[in-house]
Write a protein that holds these residues in place. Structure first.
Motif, PDB file in Angstrom:
ATOM      1  N   TYR A 186       0.834  -1.204   0.000  1.00 46.56           N
ATOM      2  CA  TYR A 186       0.000   0.000   0.000  1.00 46.56           C
ATOM      3  C   TYR A 186       0.867   1.251   0.000  1.00 46.56           C
ATOM      4  N   PHE A 187       1.973   1.187   0.749  1.00 45.23           N
ATOM      5  CA  PHE A 187       2.884   2.339   0.783  1.00 45.23           C
ATOM      6  C   PHE A 187       3.391   2.663  -0.621  1.00 45.23           C
ATOM      7  N   TYR A 188       3.904   1.648  -1.326  1.00 48.12           N
ATOM      8  CA  TYR A 188       4.490   1.909  -2.642  1.00 48.12           C
ATOM      9  C   TYR A 188       3.422   2.223  -3.687  1.00 48.12           C
ATOM     10  N   LEU A 189       2.268   1.579  -3.595  1.00 44.83           N
ATOM     11  CA  LEU A 189       1.197   1.900  -4.535  1.00 44.83           C
ATOM     12  C   LEU A 189       0.748   3.345  -4.329  1.00 44.83           C
ATOM     13  N   GLY A 190       0.609   3.752  -3.060  1.00 46.80           N
ATOM     14  CA  GLY A 190       0.265   5.142  -2.777  1.00 46.80           C
ATOM     15  C   GLY A 190       1.328   6.105  -3.269  1.00 46.80           C
ATOM     16  N   TYR A 191       2.599   5.724  -3.067  1.00 48.03           N
ATOM     17  CA  TYR A 191       3.704   6.576  -3.521  1.00 48.03           C
ATOM     18  C   TYR A 191       3.693   6.726  -5.045  1.00 48.03           C
ATOM     19  N   PHE A 192       3.417   5.629  -5.756  1.00 52.93           N
ATOM     20  CA  PHE A 192       3.391   5.707  -7.223  1.00 52.93           C
ATOM     21  C   PHE A 192       2.216   6.552  -7.712  1.00 52.93           C
ATOM     22  N   TYR A 193       1.043   6.368  -7.088  1.00 57.06           N
ATOM     23  CA  TYR A 193      -0.102   7.217  -7.457  1.00 57.06           C
ATOM     24  C   TYR A 193       0.232   8.692  -7.218  1.00 57.06           C
ATOM     25  N   GLU A 194       0.884   8.949  -6.097  1.00 59.11           N
ATOM     26  CA  GLU A 194       1.307  10.325  -5.803  1.00 59.11           C
ATOM     27  C   GLU A 194       2.246  10.850  -6.885  1.00 59.11           C
ATOM     28  N   ASP A 195       3.216  10.010  -7.261  1.00 53.30           N
ATOM     29  CA  ASP A 195       4.191  10.410  -8.270  1.00 53.30           C
ATOM     30  C   ASP A 195       3.530  10.654  -9.620  1.00 53.30           C
ATOM     31  N   PHE A 196       2.439   9.913  -9.888  1.00 54.37           N
ATOM     32  CA  PHE A 196       1.701  10.095 -11.140  1.00 54.37           C
ATOM     33  C   PHE A 196       0.618  11.161 -11.006  1.00 54.37           C
ATOM     34  N   GLN A 197       0.629  11.891  -9.852  1.00 55.58           N
ATOM     35  CA  GLN A 197      -0.280  12.996  -9.562  1.00 55.58           C
ATOM     36  C   GLN A 197      -1.736  12.556  -9.489  1.00 55.58           C
ATOM     37  N   GLU A 198      -1.960  11.311  -9.145  1.00 55.49           N
ATOM     38  CA  GLU A 198      -3.325  10.819  -8.905  1.00 55.49           C
ATOM     39  C   GLU A 198      -3.538  10.816  -7.394  1.00 55.49           C
ATOM     40  N   TYR A 199      -3.715  12.018  -6.845  1.00 57.00           N
ATOM     41  CA  TYR A 199      -3.669  12.193  -5.401  1.00 57.00           C
ATOM     42  C   TYR A 199      -4.865  11.557  -4.683  1.00 57.00           C
ATOM     43  N   GLN A 200      -6.042  11.560  -5.311  1.00 57.10           N
ATOM     44  CA  GLN A 200      -7.206  10.949  -4.679  1.00 57.10           C
ATOM     45  C   GLN A 200      -6.980   9.450  -4.478  1.00 57.10           C
ATOM     46  N   LYS A 201      -6.452   8.790  -5.508  1.00 56.66           N
ATOM     47  CA  LYS A 201      -6.165   7.359  -5.405  1.00 56.66           C
ATOM     48  C   LYS A 201      -5.049   7.105  -4.388  1.00 56.66           C
TER      49      LYS A 201
END
Length: 587
Positions: free
Chosen positions: A404-419
């Motif tokens: 979950y940490f890395y999936l959240g980090y990748f979504y953040e990096d892809f600017q999909e902040y809600q996800k």
């Protein structure tokens, strides 16, 4: 391994575990139980009573109580060196070096040539990495008493660490002169000659160490390295019309090690590689098969591959070894993970992906392999595959917070902040006290412009781990950025600096804090230090430009703004405006 062989490195480490000296007994595992309430001191002023009481408390693992009673004994007999040394030994077991040094200094005031106290003080300085002080003390000890064998080893190791090889050589020569049977002395003489590229001398000393202690393996490995690198040559049998240096000696040394220790993992791996490289492929494969069979029950096989080859970036050797092992066990998850890491190390992405994908979810390496896969896809500009690999891992192991940490980090990096927010919150349902997940969630809120929520998360991180330097810095810098709670911001940033003084981003925050306080020169010094720690960071470069702007140093300001502009990938409008304003000479 059935029998334990003598290891010089372990021996020296054991010696340098500096506080294994005769003194008061403590628990075997060094644990410290909660101190019970101290009884009222007895009316007797007998030092022997207090000393005995201290011993009783130590037997019951009440360390603080033992310290109390020993101090009482010392009050009754302030001249007793014995009692002070007993107290020093307890402080050392507690890693309380400051108080230990206080009492050692008292001992040395009374007797500046107290050998035991000097050695203790030198060892503390060694442990605290104050090597100049330790060196001075060890030199004094040897001058006072040349029979302190271990002190030569301490002093020699300092000189080797500082690349003062000639001085190290003198120390080890004195050691073997005073202790002709000290095999450690001959071993380190060999290491020192090796450093000096005096290879025949090194060979001689390693052989002396083996003559005294034939069970050693370290001198053999040092000799093997020299022979394989042709630093010392003896001509072996002809091969394809050419002389192959040292082959007989190399083979002989490996055989010696394996006769002594048949299951020695390193020797088997290195011999297999040597056979493979010298054309003895069949013999090499026999050893690869043996390693494969052992790896199924012996975690040392995978550990040694990591330590000896992957961590050392010897990827080509690792791949020879791993591909040989995989011929016997092609679907083994552990070996496929290591093979993927080695291929990634040589940038063979397709093969890395192939081997990582073969790691099963019941492997201890599944988490690492999944994260490796995700990063490879991300770096290959395949964000969908990166996300999919992590989502699949969550489906297979839904209670692993790292996914979950890395999936959240990748979504953040892809600017999909809600996800990113949604995923990180799911991770926190599994591990509510995860400071990493709270920190990442705080960063997501910050990037969404929700500063209050970001502050709340950083406070949670600090509540979980008050020593988290990055959370302290993030919160402090956020306050600075918002121009609120500036006193608290300074406390947070300075605490972060105490914990991580070499962190460039924290140093940048300190520089920006000083700038806000009007301490321009101090700010510039801190920011220049920050950019040496994190070269080319656009935010730090812009901060340096801002400081130069404040003192009307326009050319310098423009220089740093332009450097920041080159490094900044987005949101460059403010920088462009600053450059335009200064270029036109406006205030």
């Amino acid at each position: 391994m059935g029998k334990q062989y003598l290891q010089i490195s372990c021996l020296l480490l054991g010696i340098i575990i500096i506080f294994t000296v005769t003194g008061c007994a403590v628990s075997k595992n060094g644990s410290r139980t909660a101190a019970t309430r101290l009884p009222d001191p007895p009316q007797s002023e007998n030092k022997y009573y207090y000393f005995t009481a201290a011993q009783f408390q130590l037997l019951n693992e009440n360390i603080d109580n033992a310290v109390f009673y020993l101090k009482m004994a010392i009050q009754n007999d302030p001249e007793s060196s014995f009692l002070k040394k007993e107290l020093v030994f307890i402080y050392l077991q507690q890693n309380n070096y400051e108080d230990a040094l206080v009492f050692i200094d008292q001992l040395l005031v009374k007797n500046p040539d107290d050998i035991e106290a000097l050695i203790l003080k030198g060892n503390i300085y060694m442990y605290l990495d104050q090597k100049d002080k330790a060196k001075t003390i060890y030199e004094k000890v040897i001058a006072l008493d040349p029979q302190k064998k271990n002190v030569y080893l301490f002093l020699g190791s300092i000189y080797l660490d500082e690349n003062e090889n000639r001085k190290a050589l003198e120390v080890y020569q004195k050691l073997v002169k005073n202790f002709p049977n000290a095999y450690t002395g001959y071993f380190f003489l060999g290491k020192t000659y090796e450093r000096l590229k005096q290879y025949p001398d090194a060979e001689r000393e390693f052989k002396k160490a083996l003559y005294i202690e034939p069970m050693l393996v370290e001198p053999r490995y040092e000799l093997l390295n020299m022979y394989k690198n042709n630093q010392v040559q003896t001509v072996g049998p002809l091969r394809k019309g050419k002389q192959e240096p040292n082959k007989e000696k190399i083979t002989e040394l490996y055989q010696e090690i394996l006769e002594l220790y048949p299951n020695d993992t390193r020797a088997n791996m290195e011999l297999a590689l040597y056979c493979h490289k010298t054309g003895e492929k069949k013999k090499a494969q026999e050893i690869f098969d043996w390693l494969a069979d052992r790896s199924l029950s012996d975690p040392d096989i995978a550990g040694k591959i990591i330590y000896l080859f992957i961590d050392q970036k010897k990827f080509d050797d690792a791949l020879i070894l791993l591909n040989g092992i995989l011929k016997k066990i092609p679907d083994d998850s552990d070996m496929n993970h290591l093979t993927g890491a080695a291929y990634d190390g040589i940038n063979n992405i397709d093969k890395a992906l192939f081997h990582f994908s073969k790691v099963k979810d019941n492997s201890k390496f599944f988490e690492n392999a999944t994260i490796y896969l995700a990063y490879i896809y991300k770096n290959q500009n395949q964000p969908d595959k990166a996300i999919q690999s992590l989502e699949k891992a969550i489906q297979r192991i839904p209670d692993n917070p790292e996914f979950y940490f890395y999936l959240g980090y990748f979504y953040e990096d892809f600017q999909e902040y809600q996800k990113a927010e949604s995923v990180l919150k799911k991770g926190l349902e599994i591990m509510p006290e995860s400071s990493r997940l709270h920190f990442r969630l705080g960063v997501v809120y910050d990037k969404r412009g929700e500063k209050n929520l970001s502050i709340e998360q950083m406070k949670k991180v600090i509540g979980i781990d008050p020593e988290d330097a990055h959370a302290l810095n993030y919160l402090g810098y956020t306050y600075l950025d918002l121009n609120i709670n500036l006193g608290e911001a300074e406390q947070l940033i300075r605490k972060a600096m105490e914990i991580e003084p070499k962190d460039g981003y924290i140093t940048d925050s300190l520089g920006w804090l000083l700038f806000k306080k009007g301490q321009i020169q101090e700010a510039l010094t801190a920011l220049e230090q920050a950019i040496t720690l994190v070269p080319d960071d656009p935010i730090i470069l812009e901060h340096i430009g801002d400081v130069h702007t404040s003192i009307n140093n326009r050319e310098k300001a423009i220089e740093f703004y332009k450097k920041a502009l080159i490094k900044k990938e987005k949101d460059t409008e403010t920088l462009l405006e600053k450059i335009k304003k200064l270029s036109h000479g406006n205030d």
